[in-house]
Write an enzyme that holds these catalytic residues in place. Structure first.
Site, PDB file in Angstrom:
ATOM      1  N   ASP A 185       0.903  -1.152   0.000  1.00 14.94           N
ATOM      2  CA  ASP A 185       0.000   0.000   0.000  1.00 14.94           C
ATOM      3  C   ASP A 185       0.938   1.197   0.000  1.00 14.94           C
ATOM      4  O   ASP A 185       1.594   1.469   1.006  1.00 14.94           O
ATOM      5  CB  ASP A 185      -0.883   0.008   1.253  1.00 14.94           C
ATOM      6  CG  ASP A 185      -1.861   1.177   1.224  1.00 14.94           C
ATOM      7  OD1 ASP A 185      -1.435   2.301   0.890  1.00 14.94           O
ATOM      8  OD2 ASP A 185      -3.041   0.975   1.524  1.00 14.94           O
ATOM      9  N   HIS A 186       1.020   1.885  -1.132  1.00 17.05           N
ATOM     10  CA  HIS A 186       2.106   2.859  -1.245  1.00 17.05           C
ATOM     11  C   HIS A 186       1.982   3.996  -0.231  1.00 17.05           C
ATOM     12  O   HIS A 186       2.959   4.678   0.058  1.00 17.05           O
ATOM     13  CB  HIS A 186       2.258   3.373  -2.686  1.00 17.05           C
ATOM     14  CG  HIS A 186       1.254   4.405  -3.094  1.00 17.05           C
ATOM     15  ND1 HIS A 186      -0.003   4.099  -3.538  1.00 17.05           N
ATOM     16  CD2 HIS A 186       1.324   5.754  -3.125  1.00 17.05           C
ATOM     17  CE1 HIS A 186      -0.646   5.206  -3.832  1.00 17.05           C
ATOM     18  NE2 HIS A 186       0.147   6.232  -3.598  1.00 17.05           N
ATOM     19  N   HIS A 197      -5.772   2.748   1.410  1.00 14.06           N
ATOM     20  CA  HIS A 197      -5.004   3.894   1.921  1.00 14.06           C
ATOM     21  C   HIS A 197      -5.637   4.532   3.170  1.00 14.06           C
ATOM     22  O   HIS A 197      -4.963   4.776   4.163  1.00 14.06           O
ATOM     23  CB  HIS A 197      -4.858   4.980   0.855  1.00 14.06           C
ATOM     24  CG  HIS A 197      -4.318   4.479  -0.454  1.00 14.06           C
ATOM     25  ND1 HIS A 197      -3.353   3.509  -0.546  1.00 14.06           N
ATOM     26  CD2 HIS A 197      -4.610   4.816  -1.735  1.00 14.06           C
ATOM     27  CE1 HIS A 197      -3.079   3.282  -1.816  1.00 14.06           C
ATOM     28  NE2 HIS A 197      -3.831   4.064  -2.559  1.00 14.06           N
TER      29      HIS A 197
END
Ligand code: BG6
Length: 489
Positions: A178-179, A241
């Protein structure tokens, strides 16, 4: 000056190597780590895809991508060395006759050398690709696999992917990315909470009134209409996110930063999220879809006009949720989440709103609340709002003053993209910023419940003009609770 500790030499194979994610994020991230001297020369980067390209063609594609991401700081000499690391192999992983031999020849396959398989493809291919990697005899440790979001479209499909991948790779080999967890300011949230004594005693229902998490985007579909229309803001942003940001804000202090402890604490938060029922969706959630309006001061199309087929889509491009974390620490403290496309600006903030001082001796109009604002992007910052006496004669006037930025102004380095940090963590085998299987599934369980509640109550998205802060109901939801969204979007 930042110091970079080089990683060990490694091999990385990017499936979907010619795709958007590879060009916009992965190749530039590897390039920047190279320029900073973190990637050793005898590492190998192999792009794979179905397209019939050769190594020279792929290097050209990679060069354009890296140059576009470098702006004025392009370094031709560094590129000449870097491109020697870059290779390409045509592989259709769903084809049993695919040419794995050519790939194998490029890999060193040494006992301790990290071998990373990065799946930057559509998630419905994940299981097939993993099986093919296993079939080619390449899945044994130290191999590891990286799964991009979205992992599935609901709990069942996420489970099926996790099961299928799990048949080939052990859980400790699986890096679910999950960036947002690689963003500097998101990591700073953990440091702020757990390396300072100041906040922890206040970090609960005793002193916190509510928390707001906003990820506002001013962009629209950006050529991703097909994917987005099947997904919508809840699946695209909240399931991953936004819930990750909520977890880091709400979790208990982990015993340790390095291993599974952070993930264990995050899962507890996800499991404590109160399900939202159909009878509450109009009070606790807002669904929106943008209509024609403005972007950058110019006329912008509405969502339905942006879709290639005007199908009367009911996909939401905005969502606001009042979430509750049912545990001892957070009882009665709402977590308001809000995200949307084509909003009036781009910014992501976590706002911790403390309770008012118990007794106000300065008069009714004096504000007595403190607020901690963590700006994730752009202009990364941590701001603490405290009350002070406005200098000067003529009575004692209380004013809210923002502490100077504790972050952006203090460091002048280039902020590395989230993928740079995460890719190096993958090579090092550090799983702490990646999601465990149960985490993804717990997040889907909560999101699936909300989608069912929307369906059961027939709640269709409310229109909002592009370039605004979402439907009016979003402000009304806060107003009903005597609160308001913080700051301008
Ligand atoms: C992606 C979503 O995961 O995150 C996109 O699919 C969104 O829709 C993007 O635009 C936002 O990421 P960032 O790093 O630009 O805030």
């Amino acid at each position: 000056m930042a110091k970079f500790v080089p990683v060990d030499p490694f091999d990385i194979v990017i499936f979907g190597g010619t795709g958007d994610l590879s060009r916009r994020k992965l190749l530039p991230a590897l390039w920047h780590r190279w320029v900073d001297g973190q990637i050793p020369e005898n590492s190998t980067i192999v792009g794979t895809a179905r397209s019939d390209l050769d190594a020279a063609g792929y290097r050209k594609l990679a060069r354009e991508a890296c140059k576009a991401a470098s702006g004025d700081s392009w370094d031709e000499k560094a590129w000449a060395k870097f491109e020697k690391l870059v290779h390409y192999v045509t592989i259709d992983a769903t084809d049993p006759k695919a040419d794995w031999g050519s790939l194998r020849k490029l890999l060193k396959l040494e006992a301790k050398r990290p071998l990373v398989f990065y799946l930057a493809t559509s998630p419905h291919l994940y299981v097939d690709i993993c099986r093919a990697i296993g079939g080619a005899g390449l899945a044994a440790e130290p191999a590891r696999v990286v799964l991009e979001k979205p992992i599935g479209t609901d709990l069942d499909s996420a489970r099926a992917i996790n099961e299928g991948v799990g048949e080939v790779f052990a859980e400790r080999q699986v890096f679910r990315i999950d960036h947002y967890l690689g963003k500097e300011t998101v990591q700073n949230l953990m440091v702020l909470r757990f390396a300072n004594i100041l906040f922890e005693p206040l970090w609960s229902h005793n002193y916190i009134d509510h928390v707001q998490i906003t990820v506002a985007e001013n962009l629209g579909l950006e050529g991703r209409a097909d994917y987005y229309d099947r997904s919508g803001a809840l699946r695209d942003m909240v399931q991953n996110h936004m819930l990750q940001l909520l977890c880091l804000t709400a979790m208990e202090p982990p015993n340790n930063i390095d291993d599974d402890d952070i993930r264990t604490e995050k899962i507890k938060v996800l499991n404590a999220l109160s399900p939202i029922e159909a009878k509450d969706v109009r009070k606790q959630t807002v669904r929106g879809q943008y209509t024609a309006g403005l972007f950058d001061g110019k006329p912008a199309k509405g969502y339905l006009e942006e879709l290639s087929s005007a199908n009367g889509s009911k996909t939401e491009t905005f969502v606001a949720v009042k979430a509750e974390v049912k545990n001892w620490r957070w009882a009665g403290v709402p977590f308001y989440l809000r995200t949307g496309k084509r909003m009036s600006g781009r910014h992501s903030d976590i706002v911790i709103q403390f309770k008012s001082a118990p007794h106000n001796i300065f008069g009714q109009s004096a504000e007595t609340v403190n607020r901690l604002v963590i700006r994730l992007q752009p202009d990364e910052a941590v701001r603490l709002f405290v009350q002070i006496k406005e200098p000067g004669p003529g009575g004692l006037r209380v004013k809210s003053l923002c502490s100077s930025d504790l972050y952006a102004e203090s460091f002048t380095l280039r902020y590395p993209d989230a993928y740079e940090r995460l890719l190096m963590d993958i090579v090092r085998g550090n799983l702490s910023l990646f999601m465990r299987r149960e985490e993804v599934e717990a997040a889907w369980r909560w999101v699936d419940g909300l989608i069912e509640a929307w369906d059961a109550s027939g709640y269709a998205p409310e229109p909002y003009p592009a370039g605004t802060d979402g439907p009016l109901s979003s402000a009304v939801m806060m107003d009903r609770d005597g609160r308001s969204w913080w700051g301008e979007v």
